[in-house]
Design a protein around this motif. Structure first.
Motif, PDB file in Angstrom:
ATOM      1  N   HIS A  72      -5.394  11.414  -0.239  1.00  5.92           N
ATOM      2  CA  HIS A  72      -6.343  10.409  -0.993  1.00  5.92           C
ATOM      3  C   HIS A  72      -7.680  10.091  -0.283  1.00  5.92           C
ATOM      4  CE1 HIS A  72      -4.469   7.378   1.704  1.00  5.92           C
ATOM      5  NE2 HIS A  72      -5.936   6.512   1.389  1.00  5.92           N
ATOM      6  N   ASP A  74     -10.589   7.461   1.024  1.00  6.19           N
ATOM      7  CA  ASP A  74     -11.027   6.166   1.230  1.00  6.19           C
ATOM      8  C   ASP A  74     -12.413   6.194   1.128  1.00  6.19           C
ATOM      9  OD1 ASP A  74      -8.503   5.257   1.764  1.00  6.19           O
ATOM     10  OD2 ASP A  74      -8.704   5.384   4.121  1.00  6.19           O
ATOM     11  N   GLN A  83     -18.261  -4.433  -1.318  1.00 10.56           N
ATOM     12  CA  GLN A  83     -16.525  -4.061  -1.527  1.00 10.56           C
ATOM     13  C   GLN A  83     -16.357  -4.614  -2.879  1.00 10.56           C
ATOM     14  OE1 GLN A  83     -13.661  -5.617   0.798  1.00 10.56           O
ATOM     15  NE2 GLN A  83     -11.962  -4.177   0.243  1.00 10.56           N
ATOM     16  N   GLN A 102       1.467  -2.016  -0.987  1.00  7.88           N
ATOM     17  CA  GLN A 102       0.640  -2.060   0.317  1.00  7.88           C
ATOM     18  C   GLN A 102       0.604  -3.410   0.588  1.00  7.88           C
ATOM     19  OE1 GLN A 102      -0.369  -1.512  -2.838  1.00  7.88           O
ATOM     20  NE2 GLN A 102      -2.018  -2.135  -3.604  1.00  7.88           N
ATOM     21  N   TRP A 107      -8.098  -4.022   2.015  1.00  2.78           N
ATOM     22  CA  TRP A 107      -8.470  -2.879   1.242  1.00  2.78           C
ATOM     23  C   TRP A 107      -7.829  -2.999  -0.233  1.00  2.78           C
ATOM     24  CZ3 TRP A 107      -5.729  -2.012   5.430  1.00  2.78           C
ATOM     25  CH2 TRP A 107      -4.420  -1.509   5.149  1.00  2.78           C
ATOM     26  N   THR A 108      -8.589  -2.401  -1.139  1.00  6.15           N
ATOM     27  CA  THR A 108      -8.198  -2.345  -2.235  1.00  6.15           C
ATOM     28  C   THR A 108      -7.572  -0.808  -2.987  1.00  6.15           C
ATOM     29  OG1 THR A 108      -9.760  -4.107  -3.110  1.00  6.15           O
ATOM     30  CG2 THR A 108      -8.689  -2.877  -4.925  1.00  6.15           C
ATOM     31  N   VAL A 109      -6.383  -0.917  -3.304  1.00  7.34           N
ATOM     32  CA  VAL A 109      -6.093   0.524  -3.844  1.00  7.34           C
ATOM     33  C   VAL A 109      -6.186   0.559  -5.440  1.00  7.34           C
ATOM     34  CG1 VAL A 109      -3.966   1.985  -4.026  1.00  7.34           C
ATOM     35  CG2 VAL A 109      -4.193   0.400  -2.011  1.00  7.34           C
ATOM     36  N   CYS A 119      -8.590   4.537  -2.113  1.00  8.58           N
ATOM     37  CA  CYS A 119      -8.892   3.020  -1.654  1.00  8.58           C
ATOM     38  C   CYS A 119     -10.256   2.814  -1.385  1.00  8.58           C
ATOM     39  CB  CYS A 119      -8.080   2.919  -0.222  1.00  8.58           C
ATOM     40  SG  CYS A 119      -6.326   3.378  -0.222  1.00  8.58           S
ATOM     41  N   LEU A 121     -12.376   0.619   0.780  1.00  8.73           N
ATOM     42  CA  LEU A 121     -11.905  -0.195   2.168  1.00  8.73           C
ATOM     43  C   LEU A 121     -12.904  -1.294   2.233  1.00  8.73           C
ATOM     44  CD1 LEU A 121     -11.673   2.754   4.609  1.00  8.73           C
ATOM     45  CD2 LEU A 121      -9.902   1.722   3.425  1.00  8.73           C
TER      46      LEU A 121
END
Length: 246
Positions: A72, A74, A83, A102, A107-109, A119, A121
């Motif tokens: 994946h 980032d 962000q 997670q 961080w956000t998926v 992701c 970050l």
């Protein structure tokens, strides 16, 4: 001798639509030709430039589904506000929140409109100069072992190597990191993403393929047919393509 990492190759049902999403996400441009391939790159990108950034190439395939994601992207951010703004913008573009277990992390998926996980970050000093792509991340059984292959393959420098994590970056200090994270599970038959590399200036494709085989690549089950690139698999079975020099 070395090969240069030029792009992350994403499979999609609709390469043009997904290319437009990633272009908007990265602040780049999508140049789909309607022939099943949509490159996503910065304005003025020259893929023969040795300092060119690692880009994204979206390829249309009849059935891009997979049973497991091993790679994946980032995305980097420069502040908490950046962000939050980026996540909100990506959701408005068609991304969706993803729960992969997670938990409570900074961080956000997300998943792109075709389900490819990535992701966003939180700000990290290590990624302050990577550009929009902070890292290309590969789940694997042996991070140290894969770093031991990809480092010499690309001529990249190890920045951190442990039993559970390894981080490489171009010797020039430009562009994203290539990271390997220990994760359970083995290889799958079909992957949604793979790496494309190209011989450096003055090197021949056949010679680089032979060198990579000596470094430990394994035969690939993929059969691309009569094409100008060569499909190989790294020591953990991750397919990658060696493109012909431009």
């Amino acid at each position: 001798m070395a090969v240069r990492l030029v792009q992350v190759n994403l499979k999609a049902r609709d390469d043009v639509a997904l290319g437009r999403f990633w272009a908007a996400a990265l602040g780049w441009t999508a140049s789909g030709s309607g022939r099943g391939a949509t490159p996503v790159a910065p304005v003025g990108f020259d893929w023969t430039d040795p300092d060119a950034p690692v880009c994204v190439d979206v390829i249309a395939v009849p059935d891009p589904e997979t049973v497991r994601y091993r790679m994946h992207i980032d995305l980097a951010t420069t502040s908490a506000a950046h962000q939050a703004e980026l996540v909100a913008r990506l959701l408005s573009l068609g991304a969706t929140a993803a729960d992969i277990g997670q938990g409570d992390v900074p961080w956000t998926v997300l998943a792109d409109p075709e389900g490819n996980l990535f992701c966003v970050l939180e700000p990290r000093e290590v990624y302050r100069d990577t550009g929009p792509i902070a890292a290309v991340v590969v789940d694997c059984a042996d991070p140290r072992g894969l770093a031991g292959f990809w480092g010499p393959a690309l001529g990249w420098i190890s920045h951190e190597v442990t039993g559970d994590f390894a981080r490489l970056r171009s010797a020039s200090g430009n562009g994203p990191f290539l990271e390997f994270i220990r994760a359970p599970g083995g290889a799958t038959v079909w992957h949604r993403a793979h790496l494309d590399v190209v011989p450096c200036a003055g090197d021949e494709q056949a010679a680089e393929v032979a060198r990579l085989r000596a470094l430990g690549v394994t035969p690939s089950d993929a059969d691309p047919g009569d094409v100008p690139w060569v499909v190989l698999a790294d020591p953990e079975g991750n397919d990658f393509c060696v493109l012909a020099p431009g």
